[in-house]
Scaffold this active site. Structure first.
Site, PDB file in Angstrom:
ATOM      1  N   MET A  43     -12.209   4.158  -0.420  1.00 23.22           N
ATOM      2  CA  MET A  43     -12.833   4.339   0.888  1.00 23.22           C
ATOM      3  C   MET A  43     -13.491   5.714   0.885  1.00 23.22           C
ATOM      4  O   MET A  43     -13.089   6.644   1.586  1.00 23.22           O
ATOM      5  CB  MET A  43     -11.780   4.204   1.989  1.00 23.22           C
ATOM      6  CG  MET A  43     -11.339   2.775   2.192  1.00 23.22           C
ATOM      7  SD  MET A  43      -9.947   2.593   3.329  1.00 23.22           S
ATOM      8  CE  MET A  43      -8.593   2.725   2.162  1.00 23.22           C
ATOM      9  N   SER A  86       0.844  -1.193   0.000  1.00 23.51           N
ATOM     10  CA  SER A  86       0.000   0.000   0.000  1.00 23.51           C
ATOM     11  C   SER A  86       0.876   1.238   0.000  1.00 23.51           C
ATOM     12  O   SER A  86       1.682   1.445   0.928  1.00 23.51           O
ATOM     13  CB  SER A  86      -0.902   0.024   1.228  1.00 23.51           C
ATOM     14  OG  SER A  86      -1.509   1.303   1.371  1.00 23.51           O
ATOM     15  N   ASP A 136      -6.703  -6.569   3.889  1.00 25.74           N
ATOM     16  CA  ASP A 136      -6.175  -5.211   4.027  1.00 25.74           C
ATOM     17  C   ASP A 136      -6.192  -4.818   5.494  1.00 25.74           C
ATOM     18  O   ASP A 136      -7.252  -4.611   6.081  1.00 25.74           O
ATOM     19  CB  ASP A 136      -7.011  -4.235   3.202  1.00 25.74           C
ATOM     20  CG  ASP A 136      -6.399  -2.843   3.117  1.00 25.74           C
ATOM     21  OD1 ASP A 136      -5.409  -2.581   3.836  1.00 25.74           O
ATOM     22  OD2 ASP A 136      -6.897  -2.022   2.331  1.00 25.74           O
ATOM     23  N   MET A 189     -11.492  -6.300   5.291  1.00 22.19           N
ATOM     24  CA  MET A 189     -10.736  -5.359   6.122  1.00 22.19           C
ATOM     25  C   MET A 189     -10.430  -6.019   7.463  1.00 22.19           C
ATOM     26  O   MET A 189     -11.340  -6.437   8.181  1.00 22.19           O
ATOM     27  CB  MET A 189     -11.528  -4.075   6.338  1.00 22.19           C
ATOM     28  CG  MET A 189     -11.795  -3.261   5.080  1.00 22.19           C
ATOM     29  SD  MET A 189     -10.289  -2.684   4.253  1.00 22.19           S
ATOM     30  CE  MET A 189      -9.533  -1.682   5.549  1.00 22.19           C
ATOM     31  N   MET A 232      -8.993   7.816   0.253  1.00 22.83           N
ATOM     32  CA  MET A 232      -9.827   8.159   1.408  1.00 22.83           C
ATOM     33  C   MET A 232     -10.325   9.593   1.271  1.00 22.83           C
ATOM     34  O   MET A 232      -9.600  10.460   0.785  1.00 22.83           O
ATOM     35  CB  MET A 232      -9.026   8.011   2.704  1.00 22.83           C
ATOM     36  CG  MET A 232      -8.403   6.640   2.893  1.00 22.83           C
ATOM     37  SD  MET A 232      -7.516   6.548   4.467  1.00 22.83           S
ATOM     38  CE  MET A 232      -6.661   4.990   4.266  1.00 22.83           C
ATOM     39  N   ASP A 262      -4.809   3.348  -1.632  1.00 25.07           N
ATOM     40  CA  ASP A 262      -5.887   3.592  -0.674  1.00 25.07           C
ATOM     41  C   ASP A 262      -6.415   5.010  -0.833  1.00 25.07           C
ATOM     42  O   ASP A 262      -5.759   5.981  -0.441  1.00 25.07           O
ATOM     43  CB  ASP A 262      -5.379   3.394   0.752  1.00 25.07           C
ATOM     44  CG  ASP A 262      -5.207   1.922   1.111  1.00 25.07           C
ATOM     45  OD1 ASP A 262      -6.150   1.152   0.898  1.00 25.07           O
ATOM     46  OD2 ASP A 262      -4.122   1.553   1.602  1.00 25.07           O
ATOM     47  N   HIS A 281      -1.157  -1.238  -4.375  1.00 21.55           N
ATOM     48  CA  HIS A 281      -2.456  -0.951  -3.756  1.00 21.55           C
ATOM     49  C   HIS A 281      -2.543   0.538  -3.427  1.00 21.55           C
ATOM     50  O   HIS A 281      -1.659   1.094  -2.771  1.00 21.55           O
ATOM     51  CB  HIS A 281      -2.609  -1.775  -2.477  1.00 21.55           C
ATOM     52  CG  HIS A 281      -3.954  -1.695  -1.838  1.00 21.55           C
ATOM     53  ND1 HIS A 281      -5.033  -2.445  -2.254  1.00 21.55           N
ATOM     54  CD2 HIS A 281      -4.394  -0.957  -0.797  1.00 21.55           C
ATOM     55  CE1 HIS A 281      -6.081  -2.177  -1.493  1.00 21.55           C
ATOM     56  NE2 HIS A 281      -5.724  -1.262  -0.608  1.00 21.55           N
ATOM     57  N   HIS A 299      -8.480   1.069  -4.074  1.00 18.16           N
ATOM     58  CA  HIS A 299      -9.440   0.790  -3.004  1.00 18.16           C
ATOM     59  C   HIS A 299     -10.116   2.098  -2.601  1.00 18.16           C
ATOM     60  O   HIS A 299      -9.484   2.969  -1.990  1.00 18.16           O
ATOM     61  CB  HIS A 299      -8.681   0.161  -1.831  1.00 18.16           C
ATOM     62  CG  HIS A 299      -9.520  -0.131  -0.626  1.00 18.16           C
ATOM     63  ND1 HIS A 299      -8.960  -0.505   0.571  1.00 18.16           N
ATOM     64  CD2 HIS A 299     -10.859  -0.112  -0.423  1.00 18.16           C
ATOM     65  CE1 HIS A 299      -9.920  -0.694   1.465  1.00 18.16           C
ATOM     66  NE2 HIS A 299     -11.078  -0.451   0.881  1.00 18.16           N
TER      67      HIS A 299
END
Length: 230
Positions: free
Chosen positions: A72, A12, A177, A141, A41, A39, A37, A70
């Protein structure tokens, strides 16, 4: 992307040097990373803000393999096309992010990208079973989303085991994750996971000028996981 259940390590970049994302992506792939990966957010669905489609587009030329995005964020649907255009190979949305997850997954697949579904530690598998035939990946998660460096939630291992049974022969990856280390990787690998996201456990001790520790960390996680696969 050719489907395989062999163990894949997905560092990540949340734990990378933000000022050197391109170099960091090149370094982790050179040191053995299978996927990268990302992330994303929004400070709304989760209590942190990271980056968006522009960052994904900027690092895409530096990634030879799979860019695993991913999301979020909530809502998800208005941003799917932007992340697809930015070069994501896999786009994962949270089942908790909105009331119409089936529609969201349809929208992801309509872009030609692989569709992933993420589930938080407090979410069960009831809603997942009805979606399996339109999924390429389920992300379990093993921390509460929002920050890197959290401790692994061991109760999620049984969830992974039950999910693997539900998937059966479907070509659906199980991604983990949160809190993945050489200690926790064997637990989830034995339960059926094949994609292991690791942030601080990969990047600790290394840098773009000294990436060898990245490789050592990746090999340690992979070896521990592979030793546990039945």
């Amino acid at each position: 992307m050719t489907f395989t259940r062999r163990i894949k390590i997905a560092p990540s970049i949340l734990s990378a040097d933000f000022a050197n994302f391109g170099a960091e992506c090149r370094a982790i792939e050179a040191e053995g990373a299978d996927w990268v990966h990302v992330d994303v957010m929004d400070g709304h669905f989760v209590p942190n803000i990271t980056f968006g489609p522009a960052t994904c587009a900027a690092i895409r030329p530096h990634i030879k393999g799979v860019m695993d995005v991913h999301l979020m964020i909530a809502p998800v649907d208005p941003y799917i096309e932007a992340f697809a255009a930015a070069g994501a190979d896999v786009i994962t949305a949270h089942i908790e992010a909105g009331p119409h997850i089936h529609r969201t997954l349809q929208a992801i697949r309509n872009t030609g990208k692989k569709a992933g579904l993420a589930i938080n530690p407090g979410t069960g598998l009831d809603g997942v079973e009805n979606l399996l035939d339109m999924l390429d990946l389920v992300c379990v998660m093993t921390v509460n989303p929002g920050f890197g460096g959290q401790s692994f939630i061991a109760s999620q291992v049984e969830k992974v085991r039950r999910l693997r049974a539900l998937i059966g022969e479907r070509q659906v990856h199980i991604e983990i994750d949160g809190g993945v280390t050489p200690v926790t990787a064997p637990l989830v690998a034995a339960a059926g996971a094949d994609v292991l996201v690791a942030g601080s456990a990969v990047f600790k001790g290394g840098s773009v000028t000294d990436p060898a520790p990245y490789g050592a960390n990746i090999r340690a996680i992979r070896a521990a996981a592979e030793a546990a696969v039945p």
